[in-house]
Design a protein around this motif. Structure first.
Motif, PDB file in Angstrom:
ATOM      1  N   LEU A  48      82.154  84.494  11.443  1.00 52.78           N
ATOM      2  CA  LEU A  48      80.747  84.485  11.074  1.00 52.78           C
ATOM      3  C   LEU A  48      80.157  85.888  11.182  1.00 52.78           C
ATOM      4  O   LEU A  48      79.450  86.341  10.284  1.00 52.78           O
ATOM      5  CB  LEU A  48      79.971  83.531  11.981  1.00 52.78           C
ATOM      6  CG  LEU A  48      80.099  82.061  11.623  1.00 52.78           C
ATOM      7  CD1 LEU A  48      79.503  81.181  12.711  1.00 52.78           C
ATOM      8  CD2 LEU A  48      79.398  81.788  10.298  1.00 52.78           C
ATOM      9  N   ILE A  49      80.475  86.579  12.268  1.00 49.49           N
ATOM     10  CA  ILE A  49      79.862  87.888  12.481  1.00 49.49           C
ATOM     11  C   ILE A  49      80.371  88.900  11.448  1.00 49.49           C
ATOM     12  O   ILE A  49      79.612  89.726  10.955  1.00 49.49           O
ATOM     13  CB  ILE A  49      80.137  88.359  13.931  1.00 49.49           C
ATOM     14  CG1 ILE A  49      79.320  87.477  14.890  1.00 49.49           C
ATOM     15  CG2 ILE A  49      79.785  89.822  14.115  1.00 49.49           C
ATOM     16  CD1 ILE A  49      79.622  87.692  16.343  1.00 49.49           C
ATOM     17  N   HIS A  50      81.645  88.819  11.118  1.00 49.57           N
ATOM     18  CA  HIS A  50      82.194  89.781  10.158  1.00 49.57           C
ATOM     19  C   HIS A  50      82.310  89.206   8.746  1.00 49.57           C
ATOM     20  O   HIS A  50      83.002  89.753   7.900  1.00 49.57           O
ATOM     21  CB  HIS A  50      83.550  90.285  10.647  1.00 49.57           C
ATOM     22  CG  HIS A  50      83.440  91.026  11.944  1.00 49.57           C
ATOM     23  ND1 HIS A  50      82.795  92.229  12.028  1.00 49.57           N
ATOM     24  CD2 HIS A  50      83.838  90.719  13.198  1.00 49.57           C
ATOM     25  CE1 HIS A  50      82.818  92.641  13.293  1.00 49.57           C
ATOM     26  NE2 HIS A  50      83.435  91.737  14.020  1.00 49.57           N
ATOM     27  N   TRP A  51      81.620  88.074   8.554  1.00 52.23           N
ATOM     28  CA  TRP A  51      81.526  87.474   7.221  1.00 52.23           C
ATOM     29  C   TRP A  51      82.887  87.217   6.585  1.00 52.23           C
ATOM     30  O   TRP A  51      83.124  87.506   5.433  1.00 52.23           O
ATOM     31  CB  TRP A  51      80.679  88.373   6.308  1.00 52.23           C
ATOM     32  CG  TRP A  51      80.199  87.670   5.080  1.00 52.23           C
ATOM     33  CD1 TRP A  51      80.688  87.832   3.815  1.00 52.23           C
ATOM     34  CD2 TRP A  51      79.161  86.699   4.974  1.00 52.23           C
ATOM     35  NE1 TRP A  51      80.018  87.017   2.936  1.00 52.23           N
ATOM     36  CE2 TRP A  51      79.065  86.317   3.620  1.00 52.23           C
ATOM     37  CE3 TRP A  51      78.302  86.107   5.896  1.00 52.23           C
ATOM     38  CZ2 TRP A  51      78.156  85.379   3.176  1.00 52.23           C
ATOM     39  CZ3 TRP A  51      77.390  85.188   5.454  1.00 52.23           C
ATOM     40  CH2 TRP A  51      77.321  84.825   4.108  1.00 52.23           C
ATOM     41  N   ARG A  52      83.809  86.738   7.404  1.00 48.73           N
ATOM     42  CA  ARG A  52      85.083  86.317   6.805  1.00 48.73           C
ATOM     43  C   ARG A  52      84.916  84.850   6.459  1.00 48.73           C
ATOM     44  O   ARG A  52      85.394  83.972   7.165  1.00 48.73           O
ATOM     45  CB  ARG A  52      86.231  86.520   7.803  1.00 48.73           C
ATOM     46  CG  ARG A  52      86.450  87.973   8.100  1.00 48.73           C
ATOM     47  CD  ARG A  52      87.714  88.218   8.886  1.00 48.73           C
ATOM     48  NE  ARG A  52      87.695  89.586   9.357  1.00 48.73           N
ATOM     49  CZ  ARG A  52      87.605  89.929  10.640  1.00 48.73           C
ATOM     50  NH1 ARG A  52      87.571  89.019  11.582  1.00 48.73           N
ATOM     51  NH2 ARG A  52      87.575  91.193  10.989  1.00 48.73           N
TER      52      ARG A  52
END
Lengths: 158, 414
Positions: free
Chosen positions: B167-171
């Motif tokens: 979620l944080i690195h938009w994977r």
């Protein structure tokens, strides 16, 4: 006589690299295509005849946690002054790399080999990455609270 | 006058479909629909036409041997609020006799709810129904004994950390995207999922382990094996070469596929002999050495070529493989298979008859069996021939479709 277009395909783990190289050659039949691949990525008849130059990265897995290696790669890419820069995924990091490449046309290859334009400036790519990071943290915090504070009725493990 | 079996109008919804395929589930759906169409049923696939995703919806309906209707979505509109009514509208316009909800993750219960006015069947390929962490039901080096349907809070706690980095690195892989869109972290999701499973007219799974997890929730569980298209496999002797080729094919980047076990077995073999080479469909070319070679990712046709060049195939998975397509494909080409004694593999490979089964993660045992096969080309041929016969009688797609679907449809719709 006009100079040949310079096209770069930047490899990142993905089974569609060869497919995308094929589509790039179709799209730019007269261009000088450079493939940037990991050190021991094997040259094969499937793709090497389609490119003019093969260049190797310093390490197999380049990540932002290796800033010097990333800067060297970026400098190398910018010096080559590509007209088209292709990456293999539409991730934030690769969109940023594409925006920083200085190429007027940036594209990402899809799994089925299609070439999709990336329309993003450097600032826009950074803004999108930061925005998504903040959004992701908010969603994760919400999920964390829900999982920690709300119980499912009838759970046999409680 | 006798009449043949009734012909039905069958709608299939698959949230992950892509063609060319991204995995075994796509192939399974493709072959199932093509087979049902051959049997005279009217079939139509409804899938998300999803331009921005590399995981789902990359397919040209004109290139498919059955009717298919892409329903356009973007990542913003791929939510329960939009998917459920859009699929319902498209399916209602076609008026099928039954709807089959195939591959998909956390949005399936919402679509099932919207399609309740039809007999609906849920299809689950792995353990996505009982493991919201990663559908693998495998944790800390061993099969997990929890079951989200029965122990949701433990499973929710276990699943949550998996999503943090993504979620944080938009994977935003499909699994994460649907987890967020379906708000699968909320308690209400569990009730919705349970309700959808109870309401299904039938549930199709891939192996008895998954079926056992549904005990007490639904009785209408059916186990359908996968299959292979025999026409794709030449079934010829492997070409003569100085070193025998041992092949491992599949998504070997995933540690649960057990490449490490095979490499350890290879190291044991390499201490005493140099008459073999291990090939693995893996993208990390740094792993290659004198006796081990990574050959990169291959599409299905490329995998068949590799199998045909190989002498022995290995499936060293350490998780409970739902089916084991890699083993069936190797058997279809007449190659002996060494596979872990896990999940569906232990029902596909017959120990001593079509290959060998070894204990999960036991590299020494695998090395022993490989040595036995390397020493005896006649044995390799005999085991391979037996494997081919089993595939012809049990795993040929035509047999799978004709053997399972007509009676299933009769029971479902008569």
């Amino acid at each position: 006589m006009s100079e040949r277009k310079r096209v770069c395909a930047y490899y990142s783990h993905g089974p569609h690299f060869i497919r995308v190289i094929g589509r790039l050659r179709e799209a730019y039949p007269d261009a000088c295509i450079t493939a940037i691949v990991p050190p021991r990525y094997p040259a094969s008849q499937e793709w090497t005849p389609l490119v003019d130059t093969i260049e190797r990265t310093e390490t197999a897995h380049l990540s932002p946690r290796q800033p010097r290696a990333c800067l060297r790669l970026l400098g190398h890419i910018r010096r080559a002054r590509y007209d088209v820069f292709a990456v293999m995924f539409d991730s934030d990091q690769l969109a940023l790399l594409a925006a920083l490449s200085g190429a007027p046309t940036c594209i990402h290859g899809t799994m089925d080999g299609r070439l999709v334009p990336i329309r993003s400036s450097v600032m826009a790519a950074i803004a999108v990455a930061v925005g998504r990071n903040v959004w992701g943290r908010l969603v994760y915090a919400t999920a964390w609270l829900a999982v920690r504070c709300l119980r499912v009725r009838g759970d046999q493990s409680n | 006058m006798t009449t043949g079996p009734r012909k039905y109008r069958l709608a299939f919804v698959d949230l992950m479909f892509s063609w060319p395929p991204h995995g075994g589930a796509d192939v399974d759906l493709y072959e199932t629909l093509a087979g049902l169409a051959r049997l005279g049923h009217e079939v139509r696939l409804f899938y998300p036409g999803y331009e921005a995703s590399y995981e789902r919806g990359c397919a040209d309906p004109a290139g498919l041997p059955f009717s298919a209707e892409p329903i356009p979505f973007t990542w913003r509109t791929f939510t329960p609020r939009t998917t459920a009514p859009r699929f319902r509208e498209a399916i209602d316009a076609w008026r099928p006799d039954a709807v089959f909800l195939y591959h998909g993750y956390f949005l399936k219960p919402f679509i099932a709810e919207a399609l309740r006015h039809y007999p609906t069947v849920g299809r689950y390929y792995a353990y996505e129904l009982v493991c919201p962490r990663d559908a693998l039901l495998f944790r800390d080096g061993a099969p997990c004994t929890n079951n989200y349907l029965k122990t949701p809070d433990a499973c929710r706690r276990c699943a949550l950390p998996q999503f943090r980095e993504r979620l944080i690195h938009w994977r935003m892989v499909a699994w994460t995207q649907e987890y967020v869109a379906g708000r699968a972290f909320l308690p209400s999701y569990h009730a919705r999922l349970l309700e959808s499973v109870r309401h299904f007219s039938a549930v199709i799974v891939s192996n008895p382990l998954m079926a056992s997890h549904l005990e007490g929730i639904t009785d209408a569980v059916h186990i359908f094996p996968g299959g292979v298209d025999l026409a794709r496999f030449a079934y010829a002797e492997p070409p003569a070469k100085p070193r025998a080729i041992i092949l491992a094919a599949g998504r070997l980047e995933d540690p649960l596929k057990g490449l490490d076990v095979l490499r350890r077995a290879g190291a044991i073999l390499a201490e005493g002999r140099h008459d073999f080479e291990i090939w693995a469909t893996h993208g990390d070319y740094q792993l290659s050495n004198d006796w081990f070679k990574t050959v990169g990712w291959r599409d299905p046709a490329g995998v068949v070529e590799l199998i045909e060049q190989s002498d022995i195939c290995v499936v060293p998975s350490i998780w409970e493989e739902p089916f084991g397509l890699a083993a069936v494909e190797a058997m279809a080409a007449g190659r002996p298979v060494c596979a872990s004694r896990v999940g569906g593999l232990q029902t596909i490979v017959r120990h001593g008859e079509t290959g060998f089964l070894f204990e999960r993660e036991n590299a020494e045992e695998l090395a022993r069996y490989l040595a036995e096969l390397l020493d005896d080309s006649g044995r390799r041929r005999a085991l391979g021939a037996a494997g081919r016969r089993i595939v012809e009688t049990k795993y040929d797609w035509n047999r799978v479709i004709e053997g399972h679907w007509p009676p299933f449809l009769e029971r479902l719709l008569s």
